[in-house]
Structures are given as structure tokens and as C-alpha cells.
Motif scaffolding. Structure first.
Motif, PDB file in Angstrom:
ATOM      1  N   GLY A 225       0.797  -1.224   0.000  1.00 54.25           N
ATOM      2  CA  GLY A 225       0.000   0.000   0.000  1.00 54.25           C
ATOM      3  C   GLY A 225       0.824   1.265   0.000  1.00 54.25           C
ATOM      4  O   GLY A 225       0.309   2.343   0.241  1.00 54.25           O
TER       5      GLY A 225
ATOM      6  N   PRO B 106       0.315   3.020  -5.427  1.00 52.40           N
ATOM      7  CA  PRO B 106      -0.677   2.272  -6.185  1.00 52.40           C
ATOM      8  C   PRO B 106      -0.108   1.773  -7.512  1.00 52.40           C
ATOM      9  O   PRO B 106       0.816   2.373  -8.058  1.00 52.40           O
ATOM     10  CB  PRO B 106      -1.766   3.311  -6.438  1.00 52.40           C
ATOM     11  CG  PRO B 106      -1.063   4.621  -6.404  1.00 52.40           C
ATOM     12  CD  PRO B 106       0.150   4.465  -5.574  1.00 52.40           C
TER      13      PRO B 106
ATOM     14  N   VAL C 169      -5.538  -3.589  -2.587  1.00 54.58           N
ATOM     15  CA  VAL C 169      -4.524  -2.649  -2.099  1.00 54.58           C
ATOM     16  C   VAL C 169      -4.818  -1.207  -2.479  1.00 54.58           C
ATOM     17  O   VAL C 169      -4.291  -0.288  -1.862  1.00 54.58           O
ATOM     18  CB  VAL C 169      -3.095  -3.000  -2.584  1.00 54.58           C
ATOM     19  CG1 VAL C 169      -2.606  -4.281  -1.943  1.00 54.58           C
ATOM     20  CG2 VAL C 169      -3.013  -3.076  -4.076  1.00 54.58           C
ATOM     21  N   VAL C 170      -5.635  -0.984  -3.502  1.00 53.97           N
ATOM     22  CA  VAL C 170      -5.933   0.388  -3.895  1.00 53.97           C
ATOM     23  C   VAL C 170      -7.165   0.906  -3.166  1.00 53.97           C
ATOM     24  O   VAL C 170      -7.131   1.948  -2.512  1.00 53.97           O
ATOM     25  CB  VAL C 170      -6.150   0.493  -5.419  1.00 53.97           C
ATOM     26  CG1 VAL C 170      -6.482   1.926  -5.810  1.00 53.97           C
ATOM     27  CG2 VAL C 170      -4.911   0.018  -6.156  1.00 53.97           C
TER      28      VAL C 170
ATOM     29  N   SER D 201      -6.933   0.150   0.992  1.00 51.40           N
ATOM     30  CA  SER D 201      -5.530   0.213   1.395  1.00 51.40           C
ATOM     31  C   SER D 201      -5.360   0.118   2.911  1.00 51.40           C
ATOM     32  O   SER D 201      -4.482  -0.589   3.409  1.00 51.40           O
ATOM     33  CB  SER D 201      -4.938   1.517   0.866  1.00 51.40           C
ATOM     34  OG  SER D 201      -3.687   1.735   1.414  1.00 51.40           O
TER      35      SER D 201
ATOM     36  N   ARG E  53      -3.206  -2.471   5.067  1.00 52.27           N
ATOM     37  CA  ARG E  53      -2.085  -2.057   5.907  1.00 52.27           C
ATOM     38  C   ARG E  53      -2.256  -2.517   7.352  1.00 52.27           C
ATOM     39  O   ARG E  53      -1.277  -2.737   8.049  1.00 52.27           O
ATOM     40  CB  ARG E  53      -1.936  -0.537   5.845  1.00 52.27           C
ATOM     41  CG  ARG E  53      -1.368  -0.089   4.503  1.00 52.27           C
ATOM     42  CD  ARG E  53      -1.081   1.371   4.503  1.00 52.27           C
ATOM     43  NE  ARG E  53      -2.103   2.134   3.807  1.00 52.27           N
ATOM     44  CZ  ARG E  53      -2.345   3.429   4.048  1.00 52.27           C
ATOM     45  NH1 ARG E  53      -1.662   4.071   4.957  1.00 52.27           N
ATOM     46  NH2 ARG E  53      -3.266   4.063   3.362  1.00 52.27           N
TER      47      ARG E  53
ATOM     48  N   THR F  88       2.933   2.993   5.071  1.00 57.05           N
ATOM     49  CA  THR F  88       2.440   1.621   5.006  1.00 57.05           C
ATOM     50  C   THR F  88       1.848   1.194   6.346  1.00 57.05           C
ATOM     51  O   THR F  88       1.454   0.049   6.513  1.00 57.05           O
ATOM     52  CB  THR F  88       3.543   0.629   4.596  1.00 57.05           C
ATOM     53  OG1 THR F  88       4.649   0.788   5.472  1.00 57.05           O
ATOM     54  CG2 THR F  88       3.996   0.869   3.172  1.00 57.05           C
TER      55      THR F  88
ATOM     56  N   ARG G 185       2.792   9.248  -3.306  1.00 61.36           N
ATOM     57  CA  ARG G 185       2.465   7.852  -3.606  1.00 61.36           C
ATOM     58  C   ARG G 185       2.300   7.627  -5.106  1.00 61.36           C
ATOM     59  O   ARG G 185       2.584   6.558  -5.611  1.00 61.36           O
ATOM     60  CB  ARG G 185       1.148   7.473  -2.939  1.00 61.36           C
ATOM     61  CG  ARG G 185       1.166   7.457  -1.438  1.00 61.36           C
ATOM     62  CD  ARG G 185      -0.221   7.093  -0.984  1.00 61.36           C
ATOM     63  NE  ARG G 185      -0.401   7.162   0.450  1.00 61.36           N
ATOM     64  CZ  ARG G 185      -0.155   6.149   1.281  1.00 61.36           C
ATOM     65  NH1 ARG G 185       0.302   5.024   0.808  1.00 61.36           N
ATOM     66  NH2 ARG G 185      -0.364   6.279   2.563  1.00 61.36           N
TER      67      ARG G 185
END
Ligand SMILES: Nc1ncnc2c1ncn2[C@@H]1O[C@H](COP(=O)(O)OP(=O)(O)OP(=O)(O)O)[C@@H](O)[C@H]1O
Ligand SMILES: [Mg+2]
Lengths: 316, 311
Positions: A49, A52, A65-66, A69, A73, B99, B309
Motif C-alpha cells: 500500500g 498504487p 490494495v488500492v 488500502s 495495511r 504503510t 504515492r
């Protein structure tokens, strides 16, 4: 559980990862192997994460994960390649801080427990800046373990550790891998051979091979190779062997032995033994030699080799 | 929000382990101390002359101190905020935070809050000035109250410094704030019902103004720190932004007319403080101005972290 489908990542105009597919199940330790710059770290950063993907999906611990997220995490323990630590904090304060971010109750106790797992309980009150590189590595590992994550992702976890610690840490990882999912990247092939249930070899953002370490060995050579050590007239030996039906690729090795191979299912070893003895040689040794993971790795990631995707699942 | 607090706590503690923050604290307190000495000296002179000249003696107040606090903030806050995000980026710990299960805005708000608590610690120390002025203002009367306030003052300072020394930094700050609040309420009551001392309503307005100015400055600083990977770059841009907002916009206002002047006048960060809070008036537009500037700084910071990011 990790499920990656068609994962693609562009850095600016450069395509770093193109169409990556792989899976890692619960109770499995999966090793990520590749030459420098093969984009292991890039892939790992997407899975944790940190950034992206450009395209494709990655499901980690059941969440995307997008789009989810934060859920990912919460469930992932991550040791980044650079082992980021706050050098102005003590080891236990640092771990407590990370535990607090994860809302773990009794975070201080948990911090001590995590330090114990990595064998650093006697340095708990030391400032991280005063710890050795290997100790810092272990503090980083403790940070990844502190919340007992469902999925553990480690980017080169045993770098900089002394041999005793390497064994310790590998055991810790193996232990966790029994119930949880572990994905680790490494350049140490014996490590992959030792602790990974499955190895993914990646090069230039593509998977070039995926299998158990053992299967990779036999599948890549596609035949069985044998080393033969005898006493007698060595120059004549290759000729003798070449006459036997089924013996292929006879090679004299620098250490005085001779290697040959045969296709699986046509075991020529009894025939070879008989022939060699009949020809007047003393047979000292005959043993199978696997291609080492090192050789496989070099073979698969060679520049001139056409990229080929191997999938273990659903293939004979 | 809980995560923001975790970040803020670490950040606040971190300020006590860097020389930059100690230098900032010492510089601000030294300059204010020197100014206070001059103010007090001036007031004493006036008091002596007061009998002979026509007008009454000018009552001393903390306006000068407040103005100098803002000037010192313009010059030193960039040093407090420059490393907040850029250093995390340099050390690679940003990867750790990005994270971890916390939202990007929680990270930014936490950083800002940690810095705000540190600046408020410095500001809290300056509360000794109004209390000393109050004692000076009413000599001889209500001696027991004077002694009591001096004792409270000393206990608060000792408690804070002791807690700072033993590492319980936040507790020190909270003890200090707790005692100050009690002391100020007591002083206001005294002022209302017994002896006239300094104008505590005005003092309160000034400190609310200073709080808002600090909040806005720090938010802008955090925003700049997350825009730049290099802390020196963050420092320079932040200080330029402060000088522009605090002084240059004021000049522009003077040289323009009509609507333009009105707009620049509203955007001028200094005018809201120097015209209103310091005169004891708190208007809604002033509040809105500082709060939206704070929100803007935090928004820039969050957006900058998010866009990292995607890079
Ligand atoms: N943020 C970024 N922007 C652009 N390029 C990047 C970025 N991060 C990494 N790269 C590039 O991507 C490539 C792969 O990087 P990555 O860190 O994934 O390699 P790796 O496979 O982990 O290598 P190693 O085995 O040495 O750790 C490198 O060429 C690197 O320069
Ligand atoms: Mg890497």
C-alpha cells in the motif's frame, strides 16, 4: 493470502512491471528472487500500500490494495528494504510507537515481546542509533511482527546478519509461515531453497519461473544428471560412456570426475556401472547432481534468454 | 484522530532531542525577556513622570511582547517545521508511516499538532510577563494575592521544567497549562471584583490571537515541508511565505486602492492580529481567516503526501 493479477506499474514513461500474476496462500512462504533492479521492491511496495499500481489488481489479506488500502495495511507486517528506523528513539520506544499506530493494547509489553522474538531484549533501552546494523535489522523485523500480521512481507530480511542470527531469523520466518502468508525477497539462493515453499524468479518486472525449489531444478534441466568418479584410463572413459544407449552430454569435470545425463524414465545407471567395471575401471562413486539454484537463476535471468513464463499450477 | 495524537506525541518528544528546537526556544525567550525588561523600565519611568505631567501614567501591557512574539515566529517557526516531513522522506521512515494503518491527513495533523504543542510550550513560558506586570500594576494592595500569584507562578514553572527534565514532557506541559488556566481565571476574577490590575480581557484576546497565528504558521510550515524533499529548501520557502503573508501583503495593501486594497488587506496575515486581537477585539472574519489558513496548510501537506504515492 496474496493474489496479484495482471499487475502493471509505470515510472513515468518507463514500464517497470508488466502484467505480473502470482498467488501466495496462507501457510506458505514464497520467495521473490531476481537480479538487482528486477523490480522486486517495486512490487512489494505496491503490495504494502505504499504506492498504487498503474493497472491490474492486488488482493492482500482479502482486501484490495488500492480501494481498501487501510484494511490491507492493518493486516500486513512489512520490513522495507532500507530498514527505516528513528535513530533518536530507543528500540522499545520505537516499537511502542509503531504498536500505538496499530492500536495494540499494552503496546509496551508487546514491544518487549517482539524484541524477545528477535533476541534483542537486552538492548531494549538502547538508542537505535547506537545499535549495530544487524541489530537494527532485527528491530525492523520486530516492527514487522509486532501485530502478528496475517501477511508478512519482508524485503531482504537477512541482509547484514551474522550466521547465527541468519539461522534464528530464518527459523522465526519459517515458524510464522506455518500459519500465515510470508512473501520475502532475497538474493541469497540457498536461503530461498531453505525456507521457501515456492520461489518466484522475476526479471525486468516479469515472472520468468515459479515453482518449488526442487521442481525448478528438475524442470529446468529436463533430465537427470549424474557425476561419475572412477580410477583407470581417464581419457578413454568418455568414449566408453558414449557407446551406452541413452547416455547424453558426457563432460569431463576439472575435479577428475565425469558427468553425463539421461532422459527421465530411462535410467541408464545399472548399465553404466556394468560397462565401466567390465572395461577395467574401479568404480568409486556415482551420484546424481542437481543444477543448483544459482545456476538456474543465472540461466533464467540471462540477457539473451527469451523470456518464458512457467506456471506450476495446472501443468504436468 | 487517535493516530494523529500518536504522531504528535512522538513529534513533541522529538523536539526535546534536537539542538535546533532548543536554539529556537532560547532565542525567542531571550529576545522577549530583553523586550520585557525595556517595557518595564519604560513603565517605571512613566510612573515617575506621571505625577508631574498632565496625563495619567500609561499602563504597561503585553502588546509589545505579543508583537515581538509574532516577529520571532516569522523568523524561527520555519526552523521548527522544515524537517517535519522532509526528514522522514530523507530517512526513509516515510515508507514506514505510509504503510502503517494511518490516513495521510492523520500524519499531517499529527505533525502539526506536535509542533504546535512545542510552540505553545514556549508561549506558555511568556505568560509570566502578564502576571509580573499585574503585580507591578497594583503595588502594595492585596499583598497576599501578589504573594500567592508569585508562588503559583514558581510552582508552575518548576513543575514544568522538572517534568521536562525527567522526560515526562507532555505531563510537564499539561501541568503548566492547568496551573496557568487556574491562575488566569483567578486573576480575571480579582480584576473584576477587587483591585484593578492589568486588563486580563485584553491579555486573553492577545493570547488567543497568538495561538491562532502559531497554528496557521505551523500548518503552512508542515505543508511546505511535505512539498520539499530537502529541509533547507523547505526552510527557505517557508520563511519567504511568512514574510510575504505577514509584511509584504501589508505594504501592497497600502499602495493599492478600492477593492484590491480590501482584498489584500484581508489576505494580510499581520493585520488581523495587529489591528484586532491586540486591541482586544475578536471578530469572526479574523477567526475564519486564521482557521482557513491553517486548514489550507494542512490540506497542502496532505495532498503533497498523497501525490508522493502516485509519483
Ligand atoms: N520512485 C521511482 N521512480 C522511478 N524509478 C524508480 C523508482 N523507484 C525505483 N525505480 C527504479 O525501478 C527499478 C527497480 O527498482 P527496485 O527497487 O524495484 O529493484 P529491486 O528489484 O528491488 O532491486 P534490488 O534487488 O537491488 O533490491 C530501478 O531501476 C529503480 O531505479
Ligand atoms: Mg529491492
Amino acid at each position: 493470502m496474496i493474489r496479484v493479477e495482471n499487475l502493471t506499474k509505470d515510472y513515468g514513461s518507463r514500464r517497470a512491471i508488466s502484467g505480473l500474476n502470482f498467488e501466495a496462500e496462507q501457510g506458505e512462504v514464497v520467495g521473490f528472487l531476481g537480479p538487482n533492479g528486477a523490480e522486486e521492491t517495486t512490487t512489494i511496495r505496491i503490495l504494502t500500500g505504499y504506492m498504487p499500481p498503474t493497472d491490474g489488481t492486488a488482493i492482500v489479506a482479502g482486501y484490495d490494495v488500492v480501494n481498501e488500502s487501510l484494511e490491507v495495511r492493518r493486516r500486513v507486517g512489512y520490513l522495507p528494504e532500507t530498514v527505516p528506523l528513528y535513530t533518536d528513539m530507543t528500540a522499545v520506544d520505537y516499537l511502542q510507537f509503531m504498536a500505538d499506530l496499530r492500536h495494540i493494547p499494552h503496546s509496551k509489553d508487546r514491544a518487549y515481546e517482539a524484541l524477545k522474538t528477535v533476541g534483542l531484549e537486552n538492548r531494549a533501552e538502547s538508542y537505535i542509533g547506537s545499535l549495530s546494523k544487524g541489530m537494527r535489522q532485527r528491530v525492523g523485523l520486530a516492527q514487522a511482527l509486532i501485530h502478528q500480521p496475517e501477511v508478512l512481507i519482508l524485503d531482504e530480511p537477512t541482509i547484514g546478519l551474522d550466521p547465527a542470527q541468519v539461522v534464528e531469523v530464518r527459523n522465526v520466518i519459517k515458524d510464522i509461515g506455518k500459519q500465515r502468508t510470508v512473501l520475502l525477497s532475497t538474493h541469497i539462493l540457498s536461503e530461498a531453497q531453505q525456507i521457501c515453499d515456492r520461489v518466484l524468479i522475476i526479471n525486468k518486472g516479469k515472472i520468468v519461473a515459479e515453482d518449488t525449489p526442487e521442481n525448478l531444478q528438475s524442470r529446468l534441466t529436463g533430465s537427470e544428471r549424474v557425476s561419475l568418479l572412477v580410477r583407470g584410463e581417464m581419457d578413454e572413459l568418455p568414449k566408453v560412456l558414449n557407446k551406452i544407449k541413452g547416455v547424453q552430454r558426457v563432460e569431463s569435470m576439472p575435479n577428475g570426475s565425469v558427468e553425463f545425463q539421461f532422459a527421465p524414465g530411462q535410467d541408464v545407471r545399472p548399465e553404466v556401472a556394468k560397462t565401466v567395471i567390465e572395461a577395467g575401471y574401479d568404480l568409486l562413486e556415482m551420484r546424481p547432481v542437481g543444477m543448483s539454484l544459482e545456476e538456474i537463476f543465472l540461466e533464467l535471468t540471462r540477457e539473451d534468454r527469451p523470456v518464458r513464463r512457467n506456471k506450476s499450477r495446472g501443468e504436468p | 484522530m487517535r493516530n494523529a495524537w500518536v504522531i504528535a506525541r512522538r513529534e513533541y518528544n522529538h523536539y526535546f532531542s534536537t539542538t535546533v528546537s532548543y536554539s529556537v526556544a532560547l532565542t525567542i525567550l531571550f529576545v522577549l525577556g530583553a523586550i520585557f525588561f525595556l517595557v518595564l523600565n519604560q513603565a517605571i519611568q512613566n510612573a515617575f513622570n506621571g505625577g508631574s505631567t498632565a496625563g495619567a501614567a500609561v499602563a504597561p501591557d503585553i502588546k509589545v511582547i505579543a508583537v515581538w512574539f509574532t516577529i520571532m515566529s516569522v523568523l524561527t517557526v520555519p526552523a521548527l517545521t522544515m524537517r517535519l516531513i522532509s526528514d522522514e522522506n530523507r530517512m526513509g521512515t516515510l515508507e514506514l508511516l505510509l504503510t502503517a494503518p494511518l490516513q495521510d491527513w492523520e500524519l499531517i495533523v499529527g505533525k502539526w499538532l506536535g509542533a504546535l504543542l512545542f510552540l505553545l510550550t514556549i508561549l506558555a513560558v511568556t505568560l509570566v510577563y502578564p502576571i509580573i506586570l499585574n503585580i507591578y500594576e497594583t503595588p502594595g494592595t492585596n499583598l497576599q494575592w501578589q504573594v500567592l500569584s508569585l508562588i503559583i507562578l514558581s510552582i508552575a514553572l518548576i513543575a514544568m521544567f522538572w517534568n521536562l527534565v525527567i522526560g515526562e514532557r507532555l505531563r510537564g506541559l499539561f501541568i503548566l497549562f492547568g496551573i496557568w488556566i487556574v491562575a488566569i481565571i483567578a486573576a480575571i476574577l480579582l480584576y473584576k471584583f477587587t483591585v484593578p490590575g492589568i486588563d486580563w480581557g485584553l491579555t486573553l484576546s492577545i493570547y488567543i490571537g497568538l495561538f491562532l497565528v502559531c497554528a496557521a504558521f505551523l500548518a503552512i510550515g508542515v505543508g511546505m515541508s511535505s512539498l520539499f524533499s530537502n529541509q533547507i529548501a523547505a526552510f527557505i520557502v517557508t520563511i519567504l511565505a511568512f514574510v510575504f503573508l505577514w509584511w509584504i501583503l501589508g505594504f501592497i495593501t497600502e499602495f493599492t486602492q478600492g477593492i484590491a486594497s480590501g482584498i489584500f488587506g484581508y489576505l494580510d496575515m499581520g493585520s488581523h492580529f495587529n489591528n484586532d486581537f491586540i486591541a482586544g477585539t475578536i471578530d469572526l472574519p479574523d477567526l475564519i481567516y486564521y482557521l482557513s489558513l491553517t486548514a489550507l496548510g494542512l490540506f497542502i501537506g496532505t495532498t503533497a503526501v498523497e501525490s508522493r504515492r502516485w509519483s
